[in-house]
Design an enzyme around this catalytic site. Structure first.
Site, PDB file in Angstrom:
ATOM      1  N   ASP A 294      -4.680   2.397  -4.236  1.00 18.88           N
ATOM      2  CA  ASP A 294      -3.216   2.353  -4.226  1.00 18.88           C
ATOM      3  C   ASP A 294      -2.717   1.064  -3.566  1.00 18.88           C
ATOM      4  O   ASP A 294      -1.662   1.046  -2.954  1.00 18.88           O
ATOM      5  CB  ASP A 294      -2.650   3.579  -3.496  1.00 18.88           C
TER       6      ASP A 294
ATOM      7  N   ASP B 138       0.864  -1.169   0.000  1.00 16.88           N
ATOM      8  CA  ASP B 138       0.000   0.000   0.000  1.00 16.88           C
ATOM      9  C   ASP B 138       0.908   1.228   0.000  1.00 16.88           C
ATOM     10  O   ASP B 138       1.924   1.254   0.701  1.00 16.88           O
ATOM     11  CB  ASP B 138      -0.872  -0.036   1.270  1.00 16.88           C
TER      12      ASP B 138
ATOM     13  N   ASP C 191      -2.378   9.143 -10.526  1.00 17.07           N
ATOM     14  CA  ASP C 191      -2.365   8.087 -11.544  1.00 17.07           C
ATOM     15  C   ASP C 191      -0.939   7.748 -11.967  1.00 17.07           C
ATOM     16  O   ASP C 191      -0.602   6.581 -12.197  1.00 17.07           O
ATOM     17  CB  ASP C 191      -3.174   8.522 -12.770  1.00 17.07           C
TER      18      ASP C 191
ATOM     19  N   ASN D 147      -2.115  13.207  -4.050  1.00 15.14           N
ATOM     20  CA  ASN D 147      -3.321  13.486  -4.835  1.00 15.14           C
ATOM     21  C   ASN D 147      -3.874  14.872  -4.539  1.00 15.14           C
ATOM     22  O   ASN D 147      -4.228  15.634  -5.445  1.00 15.14           O
ATOM     23  CB  ASN D 147      -4.393  12.437  -4.504  1.00 15.14           C
TER      24      ASN D 147
END
Length: 212
Positions: free
Chosen positions: A110, A65, A82, A73
């Site tokens: 993620d 993770d 992305d 983000n």
């Protein structure tokens, strides 16, 4: 006999068209089993293939993770997120390229998973250290140099009562969250039995993607 040749000539294009259609269908089916952002296997495709693979010998099951993904983000936008996801997938592919029988998947958000044949557990620290270094290396995005952290959990199937994918994922999940609580890095699950609770993981997992 003369009528045989025209029939064969007519059958040729039909056979070629059928072959092309079969190839096209196979490509469509393969694409449906791949995550569109990363090209990695989807959860369902991974689980089907991984369960068959684990029955063939010792593997390590990985769960990872990204750390700091939500902040990236929020600061640089979803396109930057992305790119971080794509970069992580590329790191997984690079690390596993020289390990035949390995397979990686994006579970969602993620979070990623992989299985790696591992007859010799002594090499596991080098595998995990190399993978963590690849994932956390800076990547370029629109003239900027960005980076994310990563927490990786590993479970050796040889240490489990049975080579169960669900149990291996749960043990890897516990190890991953232990690594995350320690500030990131990697950790190997100890013992053979899962912990009594896993912070809601493997059962709903609300709010676990795109974490700290």
């Amino acid at each position: 006999m003369n009528s045989l040749f025209p029939a064969m000539a007519a059958a040729g294009p039909m056979a070629a068209a059928w072959t092309a259609h079969t190839v096209w269908m196979r490509r469509r089916l393969d694409a449906a089993r791949r995550d569109p952002l990363t090209g990695l296997h989807t959860r369902a495709a991974f689980e089907r293939r991984a369960m068959r693979a684990l029955a063939k010998g010792p593997h390590v099951v990985l769960l990872l993770d990204l750390d700091g993904f939500k902040k990236l983000n929020d600061t640089f936008g979803h396109a930057a997120g992305d790119e971080a996801i794509r970069s992580t997938a590329a790191s997984l592919n690079d690390t596993l390229t020289d390990r035949p029988g390995s397979m990686a998947a994006r579970l969602g958000g993620d979070e990623f998973t992989a299985i790696v044949p591992l007859p010799n557990a002594a090499v596991l620290p080098w595998l995990l250290g190399g993978l963590h270094g690849e994932i956390t290396a800076p990547f370029a995005y629109r003239g900027r140099t960005l980076a994310v952290g990563a927490s990786i959990g590993a479970a050796l199937t040889a240490a489990l009562p049975t080579p169960s994918l669900s149990l291996a994922l749960r043990r890897a999940d516990e190890a991953m969250y232990a690594a995350k609580r320690s500030g990131g890095g990697w950790q190997v699950a100890e013992g053979t039995e899962p912990l009594p609770t896993v912070n809601g993981r493997r059962a709903g997992r609300s709010g676990t993607h795109g974490g700290a």
